[in-house]
Motif scaffolding. Structure first.
Motif, PDB file in Angstrom:
ATOM      1  N   VAL A   1      -2.440   9.537  19.775  1.00 25.21           N
ATOM      2  CA  VAL A   1      -2.586  10.167  18.463  1.00 25.21           C
ATOM      3  C   VAL A   1      -1.330  10.981  18.153  1.00 25.21           C
ATOM      4  CG1 VAL A   1      -3.878  11.886  17.135  1.00 25.21           C
ATOM      5  CG2 VAL A   1      -5.096  10.246  18.589  1.00 25.21           C
ATOM      6  N   LYS A   2      -0.804  10.818  16.929  1.00 27.93           N
ATOM      7  CA  LYS A   2       0.363  11.586  16.500  1.00 27.93           C
ATOM      8  C   LYS A   2      -0.117  12.925  15.963  1.00 27.93           C
ATOM      9  CE  LYS A   2       3.243   7.587  15.363  1.00 27.93           C
ATOM     10  NZ  LYS A   2       3.960   6.866  14.290  1.00 27.93           N
ATOM     11  N   GLY A   3       0.020  13.965  16.777  1.00 24.39           N
ATOM     12  CA  GLY A   3      -0.473  15.258  16.337  1.00 24.39           C
ATOM     13  C   GLY A   3      -0.265  16.336  17.366  1.00 24.39           C
ATOM     14  N   ASN A   4      -0.722  17.523  17.017  1.00 22.58           N
ATOM     15  CA  ASN A   4      -0.687  18.647  17.936  1.00 22.58           C
ATOM     16  C   ASN A   4      -2.001  19.410  17.858  1.00 22.58           C
ATOM     17  OD1 ASN A   4      -0.305  20.347  15.626  1.00 22.58           O
ATOM     18  ND2 ASN A   4       1.903  20.015  15.754  1.00 22.58           N
ATOM     19  N   PHE A   5      -2.034  20.650  18.355  1.00 20.61           N
ATOM     20  CA  PHE A   5      -3.314  21.308  18.581  1.00 20.61           C
ATOM     21  C   PHE A   5      -3.259  22.770  18.136  1.00 20.61           C
ATOM     22  CE2 PHE A   5      -2.348  17.988  21.569  1.00 20.61           C
ATOM     23  CZ  PHE A   5      -3.454  17.148  21.434  1.00 20.61           C
ATOM     24  N   SER A   6      -4.305  23.200  17.413  1.00 18.37           N
ATOM     25  CA  SER A   6      -4.400  24.581  16.931  1.00 18.37           C
ATOM     26  C   SER A   6      -5.450  25.336  17.733  1.00 18.37           C
ATOM     27  CB  SER A   6      -4.775  24.592  15.452  1.00 18.37           C
ATOM     28  OG  SER A   6      -3.715  24.098  14.656  1.00 18.37           O
TER      29      SER A   6
ATOM     30  N   ASP B   1       6.243  10.856  -1.676  1.00 17.11           N
ATOM     31  CA  ASP B   1       7.542  11.422  -2.030  1.00 17.11           C
ATOM     32  C   ASP B   1       8.468  11.512  -0.818  1.00 17.11           C
ATOM     33  OD1 ASP B   1       9.167  12.369  -4.122  1.00 17.11           O
ATOM     34  OD2 ASP B   1       8.800  14.459  -3.568  1.00 17.11           O
ATOM     35  N   GLY B   2       7.952  11.094   0.356  1.00 19.96           N
ATOM     36  CA  GLY B   2       8.794  11.010   1.542  1.00 19.96           C
ATOM     37  C   GLY B   2       8.804  12.227   2.444  1.00 19.96           C
ATOM     38  N   HIS B   3       7.855  13.161   2.232  1.00 19.86           N
ATOM     39  CA  HIS B   3       7.798  14.362   3.053  1.00 19.86           C
ATOM     40  C   HIS B   3       6.802  14.178   4.202  1.00 19.86           C
ATOM     41  CE1 HIS B   3      10.078  16.474  -0.033  1.00 19.86           C
ATOM     42  NE2 HIS B   3       9.250  15.977  -0.916  1.00 19.86           N
ATOM     43  N   ARG B   4       7.081  14.812   5.308  1.00 17.52           N
ATOM     44  CA  ARG B   4       6.179  14.763   6.454  1.00 17.52           C
ATOM     45  C   ARG B   4       4.919  15.571   6.130  1.00 17.52           C
ATOM     46  NH1 ARG B   4       7.798  17.012  12.507  1.00 17.52           N
ATOM     47  NH2 ARG B   4       6.151  15.948  13.693  1.00 17.52           N
ATOM     48  N   MET B   5       3.772  14.993   6.467  1.00 16.99           N
ATOM     49  CA  MET B   5       2.485  15.643   6.191  1.00 16.99           C
ATOM     50  C   MET B   5       1.664  15.730   7.468  1.00 16.99           C
ATOM     51  SD  MET B   5       0.081  16.986   4.339  1.00 16.99           S
ATOM     52  CE  MET B   5       0.780  16.864   2.687  1.00 16.99           C
ATOM     53  N   ARG B   6       1.034  16.894   7.668  1.00 15.76           N
ATOM     54  CA  ARG B   6       0.123  17.090   8.790  1.00 15.76           C
ATOM     55  C   ARG B   6      -1.205  17.623   8.251  1.00 15.76           C
ATOM     56  NH1 ARG B   6       1.430  17.315  13.911  1.00 15.76           N
ATOM     57  NH2 ARG B   6       3.611  17.761  13.387  1.00 15.76           N
ATOM     58  N   VAL B   7      -2.305  17.049   8.703  1.00 14.88           N
ATOM     59  CA  VAL B   7      -3.634  17.478   8.264  1.00 14.88           C
ATOM     60  C   VAL B   7      -4.352  18.186   9.404  1.00 14.88           C
ATOM     61  CG1 VAL B   7      -5.932  16.646   7.610  1.00 14.88           C
ATOM     62  CG2 VAL B   7      -3.915  15.787   6.431  1.00 14.88           C
ATOM     63  N   TYR B   8      -4.919  19.328   9.080  1.00 16.93           N
ATOM     64  CA  TYR B   8      -5.671  20.156  10.019  1.00 16.93           C
ATOM     65  C   TYR B   8      -7.069  19.561  10.143  1.00 16.93           C
ATOM     66  CZ  TYR B   8      -7.315  24.804  11.715  1.00 16.93           C
ATOM     67  OH  TYR B   8      -7.835  25.863  12.427  1.00 16.93           O
ATOM     68  N   VAL B   9      -7.395  19.015  11.324  1.00 18.77           N
ATOM     69  CA  VAL B   9      -8.663  18.295  11.532  1.00 18.77           C
ATOM     70  C   VAL B   9      -9.603  19.145  12.390  1.00 18.77           C
ATOM     71  CG1 VAL B   9      -9.738  16.206  12.447  1.00 18.77           C
ATOM     72  CG2 VAL B   9      -7.490  16.070  11.348  1.00 18.77           C
TER      73      VAL B   9
ATOM     74  N   PHE C   1       4.738  19.509   5.359  1.00 18.50           N
ATOM     75  CA  PHE C   1       3.631  20.063   4.577  1.00 18.50           C
ATOM     76  C   PHE C   1       2.356  19.933   5.407  1.00 18.50           C
ATOM     77  CE2 PHE C   1       6.738  19.462   1.274  1.00 18.50           C
ATOM     78  CZ  PHE C   1       6.509  20.534   0.423  1.00 18.50           C
ATOM     79  N   GLN C   2       1.434  20.871   5.204  1.00 11.00           N
ATOM     80  CA  GLN C   2       0.175  20.853   5.940  1.00 11.00           C
ATOM     81  C   GLN C   2      -0.988  21.120   5.002  1.00 11.00           C
ATOM     82  OE1 GLN C   2       0.392  23.570   9.260  1.00 11.00           O
ATOM     83  NE2 GLN C   2       2.064  22.451  10.243  1.00 11.00           N
ATOM     84  N   MET C   3      -2.079  20.407   5.231  1.00  7.51           N
ATOM     85  CA  MET C   3      -3.284  20.581   4.421  1.00  7.51           C
ATOM     86  C   MET C   3      -4.524  20.485   5.292  1.00  7.51           C
ATOM     87  SD  MET C   3      -2.513  18.579   0.858  1.00  7.51           S
ATOM     88  CE  MET C   3      -1.392  19.299  -0.339  1.00  7.51           C
ATOM     89  N   LEU C   4      -5.630  20.995   4.772  1.00 10.27           N
ATOM     90  CA  LEU C   4      -6.903  20.921   5.463  1.00 10.27           C
ATOM     91  C   LEU C   4      -7.548  19.556   5.248  1.00 10.27           C
ATOM     92  CD1 LEU C   4      -8.369  24.402   4.469  1.00 10.27           C
ATOM     93  CD2 LEU C   4      -7.456  23.763   6.700  1.00 10.27           C
ATOM     94  N   TYR C   5      -8.297  19.128   6.228  1.00 10.69           N
ATOM     95  CA  TYR C   5      -9.020  17.869   6.173  1.00 10.69           C
ATOM     96  C   TYR C   5      -9.935  17.834   4.947  1.00 10.69           C
ATOM     97  CZ  TYR C   5     -11.945  14.020   7.949  1.00 10.69           C
ATOM     98  OH  TYR C   5     -12.618  12.835   8.114  1.00 10.69           O
ATOM     99  N   GLY C   6      -9.798  16.782   4.145  1.00 13.48           N
ATOM    100  CA  GLY C   6     -10.684  16.577   3.011  1.00 13.48           C
ATOM    101  C   GLY C   6     -10.336  17.317   1.741  1.00 13.48           C
ATOM    102  N   VAL C   7      -9.272  18.107   1.760  1.00 15.55           N
ATOM    103  CA  VAL C   7      -8.939  18.937   0.596  1.00 15.55           C
ATOM    104  C   VAL C   7      -7.757  18.328  -0.168  1.00 15.55           C
ATOM    105  CG1 VAL C   7      -8.278  21.249  -0.176  1.00 15.55           C
ATOM    106  CG2 VAL C   7      -9.791  20.976   1.803  1.00 15.55           C
TER     107      VAL C   7
ATOM    108  N   THR D   1      -3.251  18.096  13.207  1.00 16.34           N
ATOM    109  CA  THR D   1      -3.388  19.171  14.187  1.00 16.34           C
ATOM    110  C   THR D   1      -4.879  19.339  14.426  1.00 16.34           C
ATOM    111  OG1 THR D   1      -2.784  21.433  14.814  1.00 16.34           O
ATOM    112  CG2 THR D   1      -3.327  21.069  12.505  1.00 16.34           C
ATOM    113  N   ILE D   2      -5.284  19.319  15.684  1.00 12.03           N
ATOM    114  CA  ILE D   2      -6.692  19.300  16.045  1.00 12.03           C
ATOM    115  C   ILE D   2      -7.197  20.719  16.269  1.00 12.03           C
ATOM    116  CG2 ILE D   2      -8.404  18.370  17.654  1.00 12.03           C
ATOM    117  CD1 ILE D   2      -6.779  16.308  15.960  1.00 12.03           C
TER     118      ILE D   2
END
Length: 303
Positions: free
Chosen positions: A82-87, A263-271, A246-252, A49-50
């Motif tokens: 790019v596979k993503g969305n926008f914040s 483990d097979g879960h979808r992950m999105r990183v906040y960029v 699941f979602q996490m911050l870039y670099g963390v 997510t951008i």
């Protein structure tokens, strides 16, 4: 005391030095750097997510400029696959100056996102913004039910009741889409839970409510305990993978992130990226001085 001292001194240090603290957590200053970071994450099976950095602006000309930048961002990122969305942070678009102008700018972005079959998420900011941001989300979701989501913060005392009220716009055809996080803004005790375990408890209670009511949830945490408890809840409640990520911050916490992916879960990183990285970094440290020790540690320890 040391954390507060570092957080207060950092804004007066040379930018080059502050960048040493910040570069692991920010993709860069330009759209090209944001694209590169996002594509590298996509190659690892991670969506993004951008976030264009900047908030709490002073003029409506800044709001218009931010709107135009987001139009460019969505156009570029979607055209390049790019596979993503926008914040989006509403204060970037003038929420605290003229909320009608803010709404119209964000609606214009939502129109483009819908045209591109993409998605925007309204970030939740400090307590003065919550009611206005929920109101904005309701209006936009009514028009773009597939293309707009909202962030909620587990540490706010009001959040569970907000979920119950917002459940009236949930539907099986278009599940309401939330990002659930702990919350970072410094708020008084009458507004926010302060104890660490208390925030964890309410995070899980909110997550359970969302699952029970068939809402889509972005589980946004770097807390290993909450990750493990969330996975346990997903398994016990038999939640389909189409209803959470699941979602996490870039670099963390990259090691925990990779464990979730494997483990097979979808992950999105906040960029996050943009020229406002300096203000973003120093503001975040002032809001949460405890981050200082983690940033210093991150200079020497990976994972």
């Amino acid at each position: 005391m040391l954390n507060k001292l570092i957080a207060n001194i950092l804004p007066y240090m040379p930018k080059k030095l502050v960048w040493v603290f910040s570069k692991r957590y920010i993709a860069g200053e330009t759209i090209e750097e944001g694209l590169l970071a996002s594509k590298l994450l996509n190659e690892k099976g991670i969506e993004v997510t951008i976030d264009l950095l900047g908030e709490f602006i002073n003029t409506l000309s800044e709001a218009e400029d931010n709107k135009n930048q987001y139009i460019e961002i969505i156009t570029r990122f979607t055209s390049e696959g790019v596979k993503g969305n926008f914040s989006l942070k509403p204060t970037m678009f003038g929420l605290l100056i003229d909320k009608d102008v803010c709404y119209n700018y964000i609606r214009e972005i939502a129109v483009l996102a819908a045209q591109k079959d993409s998605f925007i998420r309204i970030d939740m900011e400090d307590s003065q913004c919550v009611d206005m941001e929920i109101e904005m989300f309701r209006k936009l979701r009514n028009e773009f039910p597939k293309n707009v989501g909202l962030v909620v913060q587990a540490y706010l005392r009001r959040t569970h009741s907000d979920l119950e009220v917002l459940n009236d716009i949930n539907s099986e055809a278009y599940p309401i889409n939330f990002r659930l996080c702990k919350g970072i803004y410094v708020e008084p005790a009458n507004i926010a839970f302060k104890k660490f375990e208390e925030v964890r408890e309410h995070f899980l209670a909110d997550l359970k409510y969302m699952f029970e009511n068939k809402m889509y949830v972005g589980i946004a945490t770097h807390d290993k305990y909450l990750v493990e408890e969330s996975i346990k809840m997903i398994q016990e409640m038999n939640i389909p993978k189409s209803m959470y990520e699941f979602q996490m911050l870039y670099g963390v916490t990259p090691e925990l992130r990779q464990m979730i992916v494997e483990d097979g879960h979808r992950m999105r990183v906040y960029v996050p990226y943009g020229v406002q990285w300096f203000n973003y970094s120093t503001r975040r440290l002032k809001e949460n001085p405890k981050m200082a020790q983690h940033i210093i540690k991150a200079l020497f320890i990976r994972g």
